[in-house]
Design a protein around this motif. Structure first.
Motif, PDB file in Angstrom:
ATOM      1  N   HIS A  62       0.831  -1.205   0.000  1.00 45.18           N
ATOM      2  CA  HIS A  62       0.000   0.000   0.000  1.00 45.18           C
ATOM      3  C   HIS A  62       0.863   1.251   0.000  1.00 45.18           C
ATOM      4  O   HIS A  62       1.687   1.471   0.885  1.00 45.18           O
ATOM      5  CB  HIS A  62      -0.929   0.016   1.209  1.00 45.18           C
ATOM      6  N   MET A  63       0.670   2.068  -1.025  1.00 47.20           N
ATOM      7  CA  MET A  63       1.344   3.353  -1.123  1.00 47.20           C
ATOM      8  C   MET A  63       0.442   4.274  -1.932  1.00 47.20           C
ATOM      9  O   MET A  63       0.065   3.950  -3.053  1.00 47.20           O
ATOM     10  CB  MET A  63       2.711   3.200  -1.799  1.00 47.20           C
ATOM     11  N   GLU A  64       0.053   5.398  -1.344  1.00 44.36           N
ATOM     12  CA  GLU A  64      -0.872   6.303  -2.016  1.00 44.36           C
ATOM     13  C   GLU A  64      -0.257   6.861  -3.301  1.00 44.36           C
ATOM     14  O   GLU A  64       0.900   7.274  -3.311  1.00 44.36           O
ATOM     15  CB  GLU A  64      -1.246   7.461  -1.087  1.00 44.36           C
ATOM     16  N   GLU A  65      -1.019   6.856  -4.370  1.00 43.90           N
ATOM     17  CA  GLU A  65      -0.600   7.468  -5.627  1.00 43.90           C
ATOM     18  C   GLU A  65      -1.809   7.625  -6.527  1.00 43.90           C
ATOM     19  O   GLU A  65      -2.463   6.657  -6.883  1.00 43.90           O
ATOM     20  CB  GLU A  65       0.450   6.607  -6.332  1.00 43.90           C
ATOM     21  N   HIS A  66      -2.109   8.869  -6.885  1.00 42.95           N
ATOM     22  CA  HIS A  66      -3.277   9.153  -7.711  1.00 42.95           C
ATOM     23  C   HIS A  66      -2.906   9.699  -9.082  1.00 42.95           C
ATOM     24  O   HIS A  66      -3.793   9.975  -9.886  1.00 42.95           O
ATOM     25  CB  HIS A  66      -4.186  10.162  -6.998  1.00 42.95           C
ATOM     26  N   TYR A  67      -1.615   9.851  -9.322  1.00 45.86           N
ATOM     27  CA  TYR A  67      -1.189  10.491 -10.564  1.00 45.86           C
ATOM     28  C   TYR A  67      -0.222   9.614 -11.350  1.00 45.86           C
ATOM     29  O   TYR A  67       0.393   8.690 -10.814  1.00 45.86           O
ATOM     30  CB  TYR A  67      -0.530  11.842 -10.262  1.00 45.86           C
ATOM     31  N   ALA A  68      -0.089   9.952 -12.629  1.00 42.56           N
ATOM     32  CA  ALA A  68       0.835   9.269 -13.518  1.00 42.56           C
ATOM     33  C   ALA A  68       1.339  10.283 -14.540  1.00 42.56           C
ATOM     34  O   ALA A  68       0.911  11.448 -14.544  1.00 42.56           O
ATOM     35  CB  ALA A  68       0.142   8.096 -14.217  1.00 42.56           C
ATOM     36  N   PHE A  69       2.253   9.859 -15.398  1.00 45.09           N
ATOM     37  CA  PHE A  69       2.790  10.728 -16.432  1.00 45.09           C
ATOM     38  C   PHE A  69       2.390  10.235 -17.813  1.00 45.09           C
ATOM     39  O   PHE A  69       2.435   9.032 -18.089  1.00 45.09           O
ATOM     40  CB  PHE A  69       4.324  10.752 -16.375  1.00 45.09           C
ATOM     41  N   LEU A  70       1.996  11.162 -18.672  1.00 45.15           N
ATOM     42  CA  LEU A  70       1.914  10.884 -20.099  1.00 45.15           C
ATOM     43  C   LEU A  70       3.218  11.359 -20.721  1.00 45.15           C
ATOM     44  O   LEU A  70       3.620  12.514 -20.518  1.00 45.15           O
ATOM     45  CB  LEU A  70       0.741  11.627 -20.747  1.00 45.15           C
ATOM     46  N   LEU A  71       3.874  10.489 -21.463  1.00 46.40           N
ATOM     47  CA  LEU A  71       5.163  10.801 -22.048  1.00 46.40           C
ATOM     48  C   LEU A  71       5.111  10.775 -23.568  1.00 46.40           C
ATOM     49  O   LEU A  71       4.394   9.957 -24.162  1.00 46.40           O
ATOM     50  CB  LEU A  71       6.221   9.783 -21.593  1.00 46.40           C
ATOM     51  N   GLU A  72       5.889  11.626 -24.174  1.00 52.27           N
ATOM     52  CA  GLU A  72       6.092  11.575 -25.618  1.00 52.27           C
ATOM     53  C   GLU A  72       6.662  10.198 -25.972  1.00 52.27           C
ATOM     54  O   GLU A  72       7.614   9.735 -25.356  1.00 52.27           O
ATOM     55  CB  GLU A  72       7.073  12.672 -26.030  1.00 52.27           C
ATOM     56  N   ASP A  73       6.074   9.546 -26.951  1.00 50.53           N
ATOM     57  CA  ASP A  73       6.478   8.189 -27.313  1.00 50.53           C
ATOM     58  C   ASP A  73       7.682   8.211 -28.238  1.00 50.53           C
ATOM     59  O   ASP A  73       7.615   8.728 -29.349  1.00 50.53           O
ATOM     60  CB  ASP A  73       5.303   7.476 -27.991  1.00 50.53           C
ATOM     61  N   MET A  74       8.796   7.649 -27.751  1.00 55.52           N
ATOM     62  CA  MET A  74       9.999   7.541 -28.562  1.00 55.52           C
ATOM     63  C   MET A  74      10.138   6.151 -29.183  1.00 55.52           C
ATOM     64  O   MET A  74      11.198   5.747 -29.640  1.00 55.52           O
ATOM     65  CB  MET A  74      11.232   7.842 -27.708  1.00 55.52           C
ATOM     66  N   THR A  75       9.041   5.394 -29.197  1.00 54.37           N
ATOM     67  CA  THR A  75       9.076   4.038 -29.734  1.00 54.37           C
ATOM     68  C   THR A  75       9.485   4.042 -31.204  1.00 54.37           C
ATOM     69  O   THR A  75       8.906   4.767 -32.012  1.00 54.37           O
ATOM     70  CB  THR A  75       7.693   3.374 -29.607  1.00 54.37           C
ATOM     71  N   PRO A  76      10.464   3.234 -31.580  1.00 58.38           N
ATOM     72  CA  PRO A  76      10.894   3.193 -32.984  1.00 58.38           C
ATOM     73  C   PRO A  76       9.959   2.342 -33.838  1.00 58.38           C
ATOM     74  O   PRO A  76       9.361   1.381 -33.352  1.00 58.38           O
ATOM     75  CB  PRO A  76      12.276   2.545 -32.900  1.00 58.38           C
ATOM     76  N   ASP A  77       9.836   2.697 -35.080  1.00 55.99           N
ATOM     77  CA  ASP A  77       9.091   1.901 -36.051  1.00 55.99           C
ATOM     78  C   ASP A  77      10.093   0.963 -36.713  1.00 55.99           C
ATOM     79  O   ASP A  77      10.799   1.333 -37.652  1.00 55.99           O
ATOM     80  CB  ASP A  77       8.425   2.806 -37.081  1.00 55.99           C
ATOM     81  N   THR A  78      10.177  -0.249 -36.212  1.00 53.45           N
ATOM     82  CA  THR A  78      11.175  -1.191 -36.713  1.00 53.45           C
ATOM     83  C   THR A  78      10.928  -1.588 -38.162  1.00 53.45           C
ATOM     84  O   THR A  78      11.852  -2.006 -38.854  1.00 53.45           O
ATOM     85  CB  THR A  78      11.213  -2.450 -35.836  1.00 53.45           C
ATOM     86  N   SER A  79       9.673  -1.457 -38.631  1.00 56.38           N
ATOM     87  CA  SER A  79       9.382  -1.788 -40.023  1.00 56.38           C
ATOM     88  C   SER A  79      10.045  -0.791 -40.977  1.00 56.38           C
ATOM     89  O   SER A  79      10.218  -1.084 -42.164  1.00 56.38           O
ATOM     90  CB  SER A  79       7.868  -1.810 -40.261  1.00 56.38           C
TER      91      SER A  79
END
Length: 391
Positions: free
Chosen positions: A179-196
């Motif tokens: 148990h650890m309080e947490e109500h927030y998260a981060f939206l991050l810019e996606d640096m995922t590569p397009d391997t195709s």
């Protein structure tokens, strides 16, 4: 989509709340040392399927990250991510945004405080466009519960890496969970590569780009290389395998193309390091990007005294330690090399971390790792293999 107010003068006033109807789907493709990555979607949505992803987990040279990355694909209103004053607008289905949740780690800061620190302290240090875009969102506890359930399933099936076992996400309201309080998260810019399209992603930590102020005057090795060799020696004593060769950060900021190429080869790894044209392209990109020179200057300015003499509660010192542990994300395509800085985890020195920093620094000095006088029969003791760093 509703909003809640964020605290702190530099945080975004409206904090979007993610829909609580999101479902989780595990990405099936895995590689060695991969992070746990998920796709999020609404049940009625038809999410865009992102390209296959090669994301390497952090090396053993740093503590495990305090978050888990989730690949987000959901319908609904747009979210806006921000990095040092620059907005980027993800598609309405969020197919190019990552959702990052906090793990239950005693040393981890709450995401709300982390964002306030990021927006008020870190972002102003950098010009626009050099950091991974990000913003704060509120996350439903039901989503975290379902994610933890999936982590349990992964453990039961033997899929989850052994060093992640029994470590779950913060914010789960169920009493049976950590148990650890947490109500927030981060939206991050996606640096995922397009391997195709022939893209791939490099992740590395530049670490200490200037020598530790506490290093002996007659030092032969930078702090990064000294620490790497010491960890290699400790691994040998435990009967574990390790690689004593590695990246010297001084090569990357030397201004010497040949030395920078050597550093890039370490980052690329075999077999990519054998491609001379690729090595040259990435080297030119890193030498021309502003991140390395900015980090070097900030590290020197914010921590002129070093771990043994600095005030470990000062904002300047803790910011310097944060900057020494941030991550480079370098997306390489056949025509372009794009670099971003991310993972600016807040350093507080609490939970024994401050004592750990002092202990390590003292051992590097007293055991001769800076000077190259360490005791032991190691591979680098052979002629021509000695590890010597140059400013």
């Amino acid at each position: 989509m509703s909003t809640v107010p964020a605290t702190g003068p530099h945080a975004e006033p409206p904090v979007p709340v993610l829909p609580d109807g999101l479902t989780l789907k595990k990405l099936t493709r895995t590689i060695a040392r991969i992070k746990v990555i998920w796709r999020i979607s609404l049940p009625q949505a038809h999410p865009h399927t992102p390209p296959q992803t090669d994301l390497s987990e952090y090396t053993n040279s740093t503590p495990p990250p305090s978050e888990i990355d989730l690949l987000a694909t959901t319908s609904g209103e747009n979210g806006v991510a921000k990095a040092n004053g620059v907005n980027f607008q993800p598609p309405t289905d969020y197919s190019h945004v990552l959702l990052r949740l906090r793990k239950c780690l005693p040393s981890s800061e709450s995401n709300l405080l982390a964002y306030e620190y990021l927006s008020s302290v870190i972002m102003p240090l950098f010009p626009p466009g050099v950091m991974v875009g990000q913003t704060l969102v509120q996350v439903p506890s039901k989503l975290i519960s379902r994610a933890n359930d999936t982590l349990h399933d992964l453990e039961e099936s033997g899929v989850r890496p052994s060093h992640r076992l029994n470590l779950y996400l913060a914010g789960d309201p169920r009493p049976s969970e950590q148990h650890m309080e947490e109500h927030y998260a981060f939206l991050l810019e996606d640096m995922t590569p397009d391997t195709s399209r022939g893209e791939f992603l490099l992740e590395f930590k530049a670490k200490w780009l200037v020598q530790s102020p506490n290093a002996p005057v007659e030092w032969k090795r930078c702090r990064n290389c000294a620490l790497r060799l010491r960890k290699y020696a400790k691994s040998l004593k435990k009967g574990k395998s390790a690689d004593w060769r590695g990246l010297c950060p001084f090569d990357l900021v030397s201004g010497d193309t040949k030395r920078a190429c050597n550093g890039v080869k370490r980052i690329l790894g075999y077999p990519r390091s054998e491609d001379e044209k690729l090595v040259e392209r990435v080297t030119q990109a890193l030498m021309s990007c502003s991140q390395l020179s900015i980090l070097k200057e900030l590290q020197a300015h914010l921590d002129p005294l070093g771990i043994l003499k600095a005030n470990h509660k000062s904002k300047e010192f803790l910011t310097a330690m944060t900057l020494r542990d941030c991550t480079f994300f370098v997306k390489v395509s056949p025509t372009d090399v794009q670099a971003r800085l991310g993972d600016f985890d807040v350093k507080s020195g609490e939970g024994g971390k401050s004592d750990y920093w002092v202990r390590v620094e003292n051992e590097l000095i007293s055991e001769g790792w800076y000077n190259g006088t360490e005791e032991g029969d190691f591979p680098w003791k052979a002629d021509g293999l000695e590890v010597v760093c140059r400013v």
